[in-house]
Design an enzyme around this catalytic site. Sequence first.
Site, PDB file in Angstrom:
ATOM      1  N   LYS A 157       1.643  -3.350   8.788  1.00 11.56           N
ATOM      2  CA  LYS A 157       2.841  -2.499   8.673  1.00 11.56           C
ATOM      3  C   LYS A 157       4.052  -3.256   9.174  1.00 11.56           C
ATOM      4  CE  LYS A 157       4.375   2.104  10.067  1.00 11.56           C
ATOM      5  NZ  LYS A 157       3.868   3.336  10.639  1.00 11.56           N
ATOM      6  N   GLY A 192       6.693   4.165   4.467  1.00 15.43           N
ATOM      7  CA  GLY A 192       6.917   5.353   5.282  1.00 15.43           C
ATOM      8  C   GLY A 192       8.319   5.327   5.844  1.00 15.43           C
ATOM      9  N   GLY A 193       8.593   6.271   6.749  1.00 12.60           N
ATOM     10  CA  GLY A 193       9.922   6.357   7.329  1.00 12.60           C
ATOM     11  C   GLY A 193      10.250   5.150   8.187  1.00 12.60           C
ATOM     12  N   SER A 194       9.239   4.550   8.794  1.00 10.31           N
ATOM     13  CA  SER A 194       9.540   3.467   9.726  1.00 10.31           C
ATOM     14  C   SER A 194       9.229   2.078   9.171  1.00 10.31           C
ATOM     15  CB  SER A 194       8.755   3.673  11.027  1.00 10.31           C
ATOM     16  OG  SER A 194       7.387   3.737  10.731  1.00 10.31           O
ATOM     17  N   GLY A 195       8.550   2.006   8.057  1.00 15.44           N
ATOM     18  CA  GLY A 195       8.257   0.660   7.553  1.00 15.44           C
ATOM     19  C   GLY A 195       7.451   0.644   6.276  1.00 15.44           C
ATOM     20  N   ASP A 220       3.781  13.607  15.041  1.00 13.72           N
ATOM     21  CA  ASP A 220       4.039  13.465  13.605  1.00 13.72           C
ATOM     22  C   ASP A 220       2.742  13.717  12.818  1.00 13.72           C
ATOM     23  OD1 ASP A 220       5.607  13.096  11.414  1.00 13.72           O
ATOM     24  OD2 ASP A 220       5.653  10.913  11.515  1.00 13.72           O
ATOM     25  N   VAL A 253       3.871  -0.819   4.326  1.00  8.50           N
ATOM     26  CA  VAL A 253       2.502  -1.203   4.658  1.00  8.50           C
ATOM     27  C   VAL A 253       1.910  -2.074   3.534  1.00  8.50           C
ATOM     28  CG1 VAL A 253       0.212  -0.351   5.327  1.00  8.50           C
ATOM     29  CG2 VAL A 253       2.241   0.958   5.932  1.00  8.50           C
ATOM     30  N   ILE A 285       0.857  -1.205   0.000  1.00 10.69           N
ATOM     31  CA  ILE A 285       0.000   0.000   0.000  1.00 10.69           C
ATOM     32  C   ILE A 285       0.881   1.239   0.000  1.00 10.69           C
ATOM     33  CG2 ILE A 285      -1.762   1.309   1.192  1.00 10.69           C
ATOM     34  CD1 ILE A 285      -2.552  -1.117   2.731  1.00 10.69           C
ATOM     35  N   GLY A 286       1.901   1.224   0.817  1.00 11.28           N
ATOM     36  CA  GLY A 286       2.746   2.417   0.889  1.00 11.28           C
ATOM     37  C   GLY A 286       3.987   2.167   1.712  1.00 11.28           C
TER      38      GLY A 286
END
Length: 449
Positions: free
Chosen positions: A131, A112-115, A236, A117, A109-110
């Site tokens: 995630k 991000g900075g931490s993982g 955030d 998804v 799906i996407g």
Amino acid sequence: MEDRRAKQIAFSIILLLIILIITSRLSLKLSETFFLICGAAIAAIFAVVTVVVIRIRFNARRKQLEIQLDSQGRELRIEYRFLRKVAGVPTKFRHRELEEATDGFKSLIGRGGSGTVYRGILSDGTAVAVKRIDGEERGEKAFKSEVAAIASVQHVNLVRLLGYCIASTGPRFLVYEFIHNGSLDNWIFVKSSNCGGGGRRNGCLSWDSRCRVAIDVAKALSYLHHDCRSCILHLDVKPENILIDENYRALVSDFGLSKLKGRDESRVVTTIRGTRGYLAPEWILENGVSEKCDVYSYGMVLLEIIGGRRNICKMSKKKFEFFPRIVVEKLRDGKLMEIVDERLVMGGGIDERVLQRMVVVALWCIQEKAKLRPTMAEVVEMLEGRVVIEDPPNTQMLVVDLLSIGDDDDDDENGNRKRGARPRFVEMDGDNPSTSAGYSFAFSTLSGR
Ligand SMILES: Nc1ncnc2c1ncn2[C@@H]1O[C@H](COP(=O)(O)OP(=O)(O)OP(=O)(O)O)[C@@H](O)[C@H]1O
């Protein structure tokens, strides 16, 4: 099975005893020894029958109890699962379950900075977003923050954490309810523009939906700040962390940076993390955070919702445009409609009083002095039109956003800020910011996420 075997043995023993009686009758006639053997054999037969009957009864009772306990256990398990669900306690998933749910982590799906998804469907049919938290130490921190912050909270405008998965080795996973319309950035920014975001495009959120989304997010933050046992700082808040459901209502997500703050503490000391463009100035200067940092980020997001553009927009290699500054000017000149997302202006239906209210609230939220900013509870009151709002003080916006403008390498292909990029402290002069050497001490306190 056991009973049948016991019956067979008892039957054989009894048969042997009867044969013994018959043979002794034939060989011993009706002598005294015969009657002794006969009496002993009958007593033995009686004892064997008694033992077998007792054993069969005992086994039957044991079986009945086992069945009873089993069904009670099953009921308890169902009840426990139900109570966990009702109480919102996250479930512990096995890695295999998540692998099956996501079809081998195929549908991304996407990122991000931490993982990363992935989309998935649990065995009971629930659609989920899984995630995967990357990175050893940072992953552990993000995982713990996230679980600690949202495992115990319930609010219609907060995304629900359904479960987690920790394996002894390898990455950790967080399992959320799946939110169908993705994140807010896809619904407010124009892709082609320099001031938009990259990635997937969904469409353009209507004016009414934007107003509702603004209130939804404000309510979620107000709940986190004021209505939970500890004050939860999100830290955030940005369009990428606001998800839009099928009814175009907003849910705040991504608690990877969140912090708990005791009710008696005024601020919490933490390293500087978060996303450039949304960070409150005091976080960098004082190395401490409070709920007012979320209020600042919220104000920045609110302006982006109204304008349909990023607040900090790279016009050329050295030229930046700071949207909040333009908003202040247009408010002063009575030309607020000029700052609204063009696509909405064309469609009409914008209530100028509501627009003015939203803009003024946003400008209060992004005051450089934290104590001047309203609380999120006050923001909700203001947005819902329950209180009269004074004009915000004239802010110089000298220190605009310490992390908002960085090296070229820190910007993505659309000229937008990347998360965790090295910051640069800037002083704004019109729309041409310059690095201020006088503020260079701030660098030493900075650490990427
Ligand atoms: N529960 C969810 N339902 C649907 N989509 C989701 C869900 N959670 C996240 N996403 C999508 O996955 C993307 C990445 O999410 P994630 O929280 O990892 O990163 P981010 O918020 O973009 O970045 P960062 O972690 O750096 O803040 C989001 O932008 C969103 O589009």
